[in-house]
Design a protein around this motif. Structure first.
Motif, short mmCIF file in Angstrom:
data_model
loop_
_atom_site.label_atom_id
_atom_site.label_comp_id
_atom_site.label_asym_id
_atom_site.label_seq_id
_atom_site.Cartn_x
_atom_site.Cartn_y
_atom_site.Cartn_z
N LEU A 93 0.99 -1.34 0.11
CA LEU A 93 0.01 -0.12 -0.03
C LEU A 93 0.62 1.29 0.08
O LEU A 93 0.38 2.24 -0.77
CB LEU A 93 -1.06 -0.06 1.23
CG LEU A 93 -1.95 -1.14 1.26
CD1 LEU A 93 -3.01 -1.13 2.29
CD2 LEU A 93 -2.90 -1.08 0.03
N VAL A 94 1.97 1.24 0.81
CA VAL A 94 2.65 2.28 0.62
C VAL A 94 3.47 2.40 -0.67
O VAL A 94 3.56 3.65 -1.28
CB VAL A 94 4.03 2.13 1.89
CG1 VAL A 94 5.12 3.49 1.44
CG2 VAL A 94 3.45 2.11 3.34
N GLN A 95 3.78 1.45 -1.36
CA GLN A 95 4.19 1.55 -2.80
C GLN A 95 3.13 2.23 -3.57
O GLN A 95 3.47 3.19 -4.35
CB GLN A 95 4.34 0.13 -3.24
CG GLN A 95 5.76 -0.60 -2.81
CD GLN A 95 6.73 -0.80 -3.80
OE1 GLN A 95 6.56 -0.74 -5.02
NE2 GLN A 95 8.09 -1.27 -3.32
N GLU A 96 2.02 1.78 -3.57
CA GLU A 96 0.76 2.36 -4.14
C GLU A 96 0.61 3.98 -3.99
O GLU A 96 0.40 4.52 -4.75
CB GLU A 96 -0.47 1.45 -4.04
CG GLU A 96 -1.63 2.17 -4.72
CD GLU A 96 -1.26 1.63 -6.31
OE1 GLU A 96 -0.56 0.86 -6.73
OE2 GLU A 96 -2.22 2.58 -6.92
N THR A 97 0.88 4.09 -2.61
CA THR A 97 0.73 5.51 -2.18
C THR A 97 1.84 6.41 -3.06
O THR A 97 1.51 7.52 -3.45
CB THR A 97 1.19 5.78 -0.87
OG1 THR A 97 0.11 4.87 -0.20
CG2 THR A 97 0.83 7.27 -0.27
N PHE A 98 2.97 5.97 -3.18
CA PHE A 98 4.08 6.66 -3.84
C PHE A 98 3.85 6.75 -5.40
O PHE A 98 4.02 7.74 -5.86
CB PHE A 98 5.53 6.13 -3.59
CG PHE A 98 6.02 6.47 -2.39
CD1 PHE A 98 6.22 7.83 -1.82
CD2 PHE A 98 6.27 5.33 -1.32
CE1 PHE A 98 6.63 8.25 -0.66
CE2 PHE A 98 6.83 5.84 -0.12
CZ PHE A 98 6.99 7.27 0.30
N ILE A 99 3.30 5.93 -5.76
CA ILE A 99 2.71 5.75 -7.38
C ILE A 99 1.75 6.84 -7.65
O ILE A 99 1.88 7.42 -8.70
CB ILE A 99 2.41 4.35 -7.65
CG1 ILE A 99 3.35 3.35 -7.74
CG2 ILE A 99 1.67 4.38 -9.31
CD1 ILE A 99 4.84 3.61 -8.65
N SER A 114 -3.90 6.90 3.91
CA SER A 114 -5.13 6.58 4.74
C SER A 114 -6.33 6.04 3.91
O SER A 114 -7.10 5.04 4.22
CB SER A 114 -5.45 7.82 5.37
OG SER A 114 -6.82 7.66 6.00
N ASN A 115 -6.78 6.61 2.66
CA ASN A 115 -7.51 6.32 1.91
C ASN A 115 -7.28 4.73 1.45
O ASN A 115 -8.42 3.85 1.45
CB ASN A 115 -7.71 7.19 0.58
CG ASN A 115 -8.55 8.46 0.96
OD1 ASN A 115 -9.37 8.34 1.98
ND2 ASN A 115 -8.34 9.50 0.05
N LEU A 116 -6.28 4.43 1.01
CA LEU A 116 -5.78 3.16 0.58
C LEU A 116 -5.95 1.95 1.73
O LEU A 116 -6.34 1.06 1.64
CB LEU A 116 -4.32 3.05 0.07
CG LEU A 116 -4.07 3.85 -1.33
CD1 LEU A 116 -2.45 4.06 -1.69
CD2 LEU A 116 -4.66 3.04 -2.45
N ALA A 117 -5.49 2.75 2.61
CA ALA A 117 -5.90 1.65 4.16
C ALA A 117 -7.30 1.58 4.32
O ALA A 117 -7.59 0.20 4.72
CB ALA A 117 -4.80 2.20 5.50
N LYS A 118 -7.86 2.61 4.28
CA LYS A 118 -9.28 2.28 4.66
C LYS A 118 -9.98 1.35 3.55
O LYS A 118 -10.76 0.70 3.99
CB LYS A 118 -10.15 3.74 4.37
CG LYS A 118 -11.34 4.18 5.13
CD LYS A 118 -11.87 5.05 4.86
CE LYS A 118 -11.18 6.59 5.34
NZ LYS A 118 -11.96 7.81 4.89
N ASN A 119 -9.57 1.32 2.35
CA ASN A 119 -10.31 0.68 1.37
C ASN A 119 -9.73 -0.84 1.50
O ASN A 119 -10.40 -1.86 1.18
CB ASN A 119 -9.67 0.77 -0.19
CG ASN A 119 -10.24 1.98 -0.67
OD1 ASN A 119 -11.32 2.77 -0.25
ND2 ASN A 119 -9.77 2.69 -1.63
N GLU A 120 -8.65 -0.95 1.94
CA GLU A 120 -7.92 -2.34 2.31
C GLU A 120 -8.89 -2.79 3.38
O GLU A 120 -9.43 -4.08 3.45
CB GLU A 120 -6.71 -2.26 2.80
CG GLU A 120 -6.04 -3.54 3.44
CD GLU A 120 -5.84 -4.43 2.22
OE1 GLU A 120 -5.89 -4.20 1.14
OE2 GLU A 120 -5.40 -5.75 2.76
N LEU A 121 -9.07 -2.26 4.48
CA LEU A 121 -10.01 -2.68 5.69
C LEU A 121 -11.55 -2.90 5.07
O LEU A 121 -12.08 -4.05 5.44
CB LEU A 121 -9.97 -1.56 6.96
CG LEU A 121 -8.66 -1.48 7.28
CD1 LEU A 121 -8.54 -0.30 8.13
CD2 LEU A 121 -8.07 -2.69 8.25
#
Lengths: 212, 185
Positions: free
Chosen positions: A69-75, A99-106
């Motif tokens: 998810l951190v990789q995706e954040t940087f992309i 945070s949005n990516l983490a929220k989607n993951e959850l």
């Protein structure tokens, strides 16, 4: 001799540029990257990869997924950096994306429940723990006790409800202000306050028996 | 102040977001209430432990993987730029020039008639006659069919009377062209 002098000048130049990147603030790095200085983006990655990994890991509880998810954040930052308003705070922007990516993951995880090995291991440890702590003859030294306590407190954080945990991690671990948390999570200030208060309350209830 | 008020406003108190007077009231309650004092201590200690937790470090493959993804992202952008919908400025200029040439005849009025030159080719027989022995002896290689022997059309280069050459009549379809018009000297 001339070549040596030229190489030395180039090395010094490079060192100067690296030092100036280290000294630059986030917005300046964004501007320099947009002006074609690619190393500026590397500097941003260096500044934020550890912090974001910590935040996403504490929010999702899955180390490997957190890294993805951190990789995706940087992309996403790389893809949309030209749209970033340099008058705003870069850290808030990048944390919002993470945070949005983490929220989607959850959210996806709650829709498609997946039993993570980590969770199994955690539960297994929880099953084992009472025997260990109910043994009155067992007197761990302070270091061991503290390490064990840290582990339990860490687990207490993961047991907080998702939306409480995000706010709690942003405040207590990342040191964000209420206003920044409101922007990152997309909630209003009142919601942030109440969620943080409840998160602290839950946290206290979980760890109180451990701390005596 | 009662405990419930204290707990409800605890976050503001903890994060120093209250006015001085309010802060004093919270401190006074904390000093006189063992339960709230314990609550405050538990949170203090718990948070301190949480902050001491070592932050996870990115794995060694993190940066190479990111670099690769950024490279892929750049490639994707370059490909998108090459799509017709998003032509680069030089490509646009080329399209404009070609388009301009295409519409010039329409804008410039009547175009001149196109005159194609006659195609004249040396007969292979003539070239080879001297240096290649003929299996048919010294006679002509090929006798022209009488029905295709016709005079050249006006405006086309006329065939010299004494030459070994093909002569294509452009007015005839391919099947009737003078393929058999090889004339020997």
């Amino acid at each position: 001799m001339q070549a040596f002098a030229q190489n030395l000048t180039q090395d010094l130049d490079r060192a100067d540029r690296a030092a100036s990147l280290k000294a630059a603030d986030d917005s300046e790095l964004v501007i320099r990257f947009l002006d074609g200085e690619e190393r500026a983006f590397n500097e941003l990655v260096e500044r934020y990869n550890g912090r974001l990994l910590n935040f996403v890991y504490r929010t999702t509880g899955d180390r490997q997924r957190a890294e993805d998810l951190v990789q995706e954040t940087f992309i996403r930052v790389y893809r949309h950096i030209h749209r970033f308003d340099t008058n705003r705070k870069f850290s808030t922007w990048i944390y919002t994306i993470a945070s949005n990516l983490a929220k989607n993951e959850l959210r996806n995880r709650s829709r498609n429940p997946l039993v993570l090995f980590q969770t199994i291991k955690k539960n297994w440890e929880a099953d084992e723990r009472p025997l260990e702590w109910e043994d009155n003859t067992f007197r761990p030294d302070d270091l061991f006790r503290k390490r064990h306590l840290k582990q339990l407190v860490d687990e207490a954080v993961t047991h907080l409800p998702d939306h409480h945990r995000t706010v709690f991690v942003l405040r207590e671990m990342e040191g964000k202000t209420y206003e920044e948390i409101a922007e990152i999570t997309g909630c209003n200030l009142g919601t942030v306050k109440s969620r943080l208060n409840r998160a602290r309350n839950n946290f206290a209830q979980i760890i109180a028996p451990l701390l005596g | 102040m009662d405990c419930s008020t204290f707990l409800n406003g605890y976050s503001d108190f903890r994060d120093d977001r209250l006015e001085a007077g309010e802060m004093a009231r919270f401190r006074a309650h904390l000093a006189g209430c063992a339960a709230c004092a314990r609550y405050h201590r538990v949170i203090d200690e718990g948070v301190a432990l949480v902050r001491e937790m070592p932050a996870p470090r990115p794995t060694d493959s993190f940066l190479p993987r990111l670099q690769h993804r950024i490279y892929t992202e750049d490639e994707r952008r370059r490909r998108r730029r090459r799509l017709p919908g998003t032509l680069t400025p030089p490509a646009l200029a080329l399209v404009a020039v070609v388009g301009g040439f295409a519409i010039l005849p329409v804008l410039g009025g009547e175009a001149e008639p196109l005159r194609l030159p006659a195609v004249v080719a040396t007969a292979p027989g003539a070239a080879s006659q001297s240096d290649m022995p003929s299996v048919f002896g010294s006679g002509p290689f090929f006798t022209p069919a009488p029905h295709v022997a016709r005079p050249p059309m006006a405006g086309y280069e006329s065939r010299p009377a004494s030459s070994s050459a093909f002569y294509f009549d452009r007015t005839l379809p391919m099947a009737h062209r003078g393929l058999g018009q090889l004339v020997s000297d």
